[in-house]
Design a protein around this motif. Structure first.
Motif, mmCIF file in Angstrom:
data_model
loop_
_atom_site.group_PDB
_atom_site.id
_atom_site.type_symbol
_atom_site.label_atom_id
_atom_site.label_comp_id
_atom_site.label_asym_id
_atom_site.label_seq_id
_atom_site.Cartn_x
_atom_site.Cartn_y
_atom_site.Cartn_z
ATOM 1 N N GLN A 71 13.077 3.721 -7.493
ATOM 2 C CA GLN A 71 13.085 4.958 -8.272
ATOM 3 C C GLN A 71 11.815 5.779 -8.065
ATOM 4 O OE1 GLN A 71 13.704 3.592 -12.287
ATOM 5 N NE2 GLN A 71 15.718 2.723 -11.828
ATOM 6 N N HIS A 72 10.771 5.158 -7.532
ATOM 7 C CA HIS A 72 9.500 5.844 -7.294
ATOM 8 C C HIS A 72 9.127 5.774 -5.807
ATOM 9 C CE1 HIS A 72 9.490 4.888 -11.608
ATOM 10 N NE2 HIS A 72 8.661 5.907 -11.763
ATOM 11 N N CYS A 73 10.128 5.870 -4.957
ATOM 12 C CA CYS A 73 9.902 5.657 -3.528
ATOM 13 C C CYS A 73 8.988 6.713 -2.905
ATOM 14 C CB CYS A 73 11.224 5.587 -2.774
ATOM 15 S SG CYS A 73 12.268 7.058 -2.945
ATOM 16 N N SER A 74 8.823 7.861 -3.554
ATOM 17 C CA SER A 74 7.913 8.871 -3.004
ATOM 18 C C SER A 74 6.474 8.365 -2.981
ATOM 19 C CB SER A 74 7.988 10.170 -3.824
ATOM 20 O OG SER A 74 7.526 9.959 -5.154
ATOM 21 N N TRP A 75 6.162 7.417 -3.865
ATOM 22 C CA TRP A 75 4.815 6.855 -3.892
ATOM 23 C C TRP A 75 4.552 5.931 -2.704
ATOM 24 C CZ3 TRP A 75 3.441 5.387 -9.668
ATOM 25 C CH2 TRP A 75 3.373 6.563 -10.425
ATOM 26 N N LEU A 76 5.607 5.512 -2.024
ATOM 27 C CA LEU A 76 5.459 4.616 -0.878
ATOM 28 C C LEU A 76 5.310 5.374 0.439
ATOM 29 C CD1 LEU A 76 8.300 2.045 -1.738
ATOM 30 C CD2 LEU A 76 5.881 1.928 -2.404
ATOM 31 N N LYS A 77 5.777 6.610 0.473
ATOM 32 C CA LYS A 77 5.816 7.368 1.719
ATOM 33 C C LYS A 77 4.426 7.545 2.314
ATOM 34 C CE LYS A 77 7.378 11.754 3.701
ATOM 35 N NZ LYS A 77 7.977 13.087 3.407
ATOM 36 N N GLY A 78 4.296 7.144 3.572
ATOM 37 C CA GLY A 78 3.049 7.332 4.296
ATOM 38 C C GLY A 78 1.952 6.337 3.964
ATOM 39 N N ARG A 79 2.211 5.422 3.062
ATOM 40 C CA ARG A 79 1.186 4.459 2.654
ATOM 41 C C ARG A 79 1.163 3.240 3.573
ATOM 42 N NH1 ARG A 79 -2.072 5.907 -2.089
ATOM 43 N NH2 ARG A 79 -0.920 7.603 -3.079
ATOM 44 N N ARG A 80 -0.027 2.670 3.727
ATOM 45 C CA ARG A 80 -0.151 1.347 4.330
ATOM 46 C C ARG A 80 -0.262 0.378 3.161
ATOM 47 N NH1 ARG A 80 -3.668 -0.758 7.472
ATOM 48 N NH2 ARG A 80 -2.110 -1.719 8.807
ATOM 49 N N ILE A 81 0.648 -0.582 3.096
ATOM 50 C CA ILE A 81 0.820 -1.408 1.902
ATOM 51 C C ILE A 81 0.486 -2.863 2.202
ATOM 52 C CG2 ILE A 81 2.453 -2.104 0.100
ATOM 53 C CD1 ILE A 81 4.174 0.339 0.917
ATOM 54 N N ILE A 82 -0.169 -3.513 1.248
ATOM 55 C CA ILE A 82 -0.333 -4.961 1.298
ATOM 56 C C ILE A 82 0.140 -5.517 -0.035
ATOM 57 C CG2 ILE A 82 -2.774 -4.850 0.551
ATOM 58 C CD1 ILE A 82 -3.224 -7.421 2.264
ATOM 59 N N GLU A 83 0.915 -6.590 0.027
ATOM 60 C CA GLU A 83 1.394 -7.255 -1.181
ATOM 61 C C GLU A 83 0.584 -8.515 -1.427
ATOM 62 O OE1 GLU A 83 5.437 -9.120 -3.234
ATOM 63 O OE2 GLU A 83 5.293 -9.011 -1.045
ATOM 64 N N LEU A 84 0.040 -8.657 -2.622
ATOM 65 C CA LEU A 84 -0.647 -9.886 -3.015
ATOM 66 C C LEU A 84 0.357 -10.840 -3.648
ATOM 67 C CD1 LEU A 84 -3.953 -8.545 -4.646
ATOM 68 C CD2 LEU A 84 -3.522 -9.159 -2.258
ATOM 69 N N GLY A 85 0.178 -12.132 -3.410
ATOM 70 C CA GLY A 85 1.080 -13.120 -3.998
ATOM 71 C C GLY A 85 2.502 -12.942 -3.513
ATOM 72 N N SER A 86 2.672 -12.776 -2.206
ATOM 73 C CA SER A 86 3.990 -12.460 -1.645
ATOM 74 C C SER A 86 5.008 -13.570 -1.848
ATOM 75 C CB SER A 86 3.871 -12.148 -0.153
ATOM 76 O OG SER A 86 3.094 -10.994 0.060
ATOM 77 N N GLY A 87 4.552 -14.812 -1.984
ATOM 78 C CA GLY A 87 5.483 -15.924 -2.208
ATOM 79 C C GLY A 87 6.446 -16.101 -1.056
#
Length: 242
Positions: A71-87
């Motif tokens: 629902q907030h996918c615009s916040w993801l656009k163009g970002r370099r993302i790292i997930e902590l605690g990916s499991g």
């Protein structure tokens, strides 16, 4: 069902009571592949029935956070993302398949966790597998100049004793952020860099406050952005603070 092996001695660093024979016996550890429904897709995820570092099963908060990010996918656009605690890597796999985002997984400095995330990437058509960083919170981060402008995590506040280590790693990622290049089209309604954390599990309010107070003391500002999702970013320094 597949079988993995680990030695119980690895749970107790520096414990010299075990014999070499005991160390080689190992304990049979099982994992199963299960189908999970994410928004718009089904993922086949291999989960450990037990793991010494608890990066083993998908928790309900993962699915809620996936829906919220959709629902907030615009916040993801163009970002370099790292997930902590990916499991298991399921959330990162979902985001990669849904939006084609540049995302890196991260969890304890543990070979089994890394290999399981790679397996889950492969069986769900993510090739090459997502980049992964083995990092135990509080330890020196493997990358001296982090260039992720969005850190995400889901349900990682279970162990109160780990809060100082988590905040130490989080502070490094946010305060040492070094952008690779200028980016166009980023939604600046979300700070750059920022940490988006979904916390659906319920623990004592006092324990939760320990985390947020620790963030504040570390120079990080936290804001609730809805549905128990929090945005944490470096606190802006005013002239009064200087």
């Amino acid at each position: 069902m597949d079988i993995a092996l680990f030695s119980p001695s690895s749970l107790f660093a520096g414990d010299d009571d075990s014999t070499p024979e005991e160390e080689t016996v190992g304990t049979r550890q099982s994992y199963e592949e299960r189908s999970h429904e994410f928004p718009g897709m089904e993922l086949l995820i291999r989960e450990f029935s037990f793991h010494q570092l608890n990066a083993n099963l998908l928790w309900p908060g993962t699915f809620a956070f996936a829906e919220w990010l959709l629902q907030h996918c615009s916040w993801l656009k163009g970002r370099r993302i790292i997930e902590l605690g990916s499991g298991t890597g399921a959330l990162a796999i979902f985001l990669g398949k849904s939006f084609g985002v540049d995302i890196t997984t991260s969890d304890f400095d543990d070979e089994e966790v890394e290999e399981n995330i790679a397996h889950n990437c492969s069986v769900n058509g993510i090739t090459p597998v997502l980049p992964h960083i083995r990092h135990t919170w509080g330890d020196t981060f493997p990358k001296a100049e982090p260039d992720w402008d969005l850190v995400i995590a889901s349900d990682i506040l279970l162990y109160v004793k780990q809060y100082p280590n988590l905040i130490k790693s989080l502070s490094f990622l946010l305060k040492s952020y070094k952008p690779k290049d200028e980016k166009a089209g980023i939604d600046l309604a979300l700070p750059q860099p920022a940490f988006l954390m979904s916390w659906k599990r319920r623990i004592g309010k006092e324990d939760e406050e320990l985390f947020f107070t620790g963030c504040e003391n570390a120079g990080l500002a936290a804001e609730h952005v809805g549905s128990r999702v929090y945005c944490i970013s470096p606190r802006k320094t005013s002239q009064v603070d200087q």
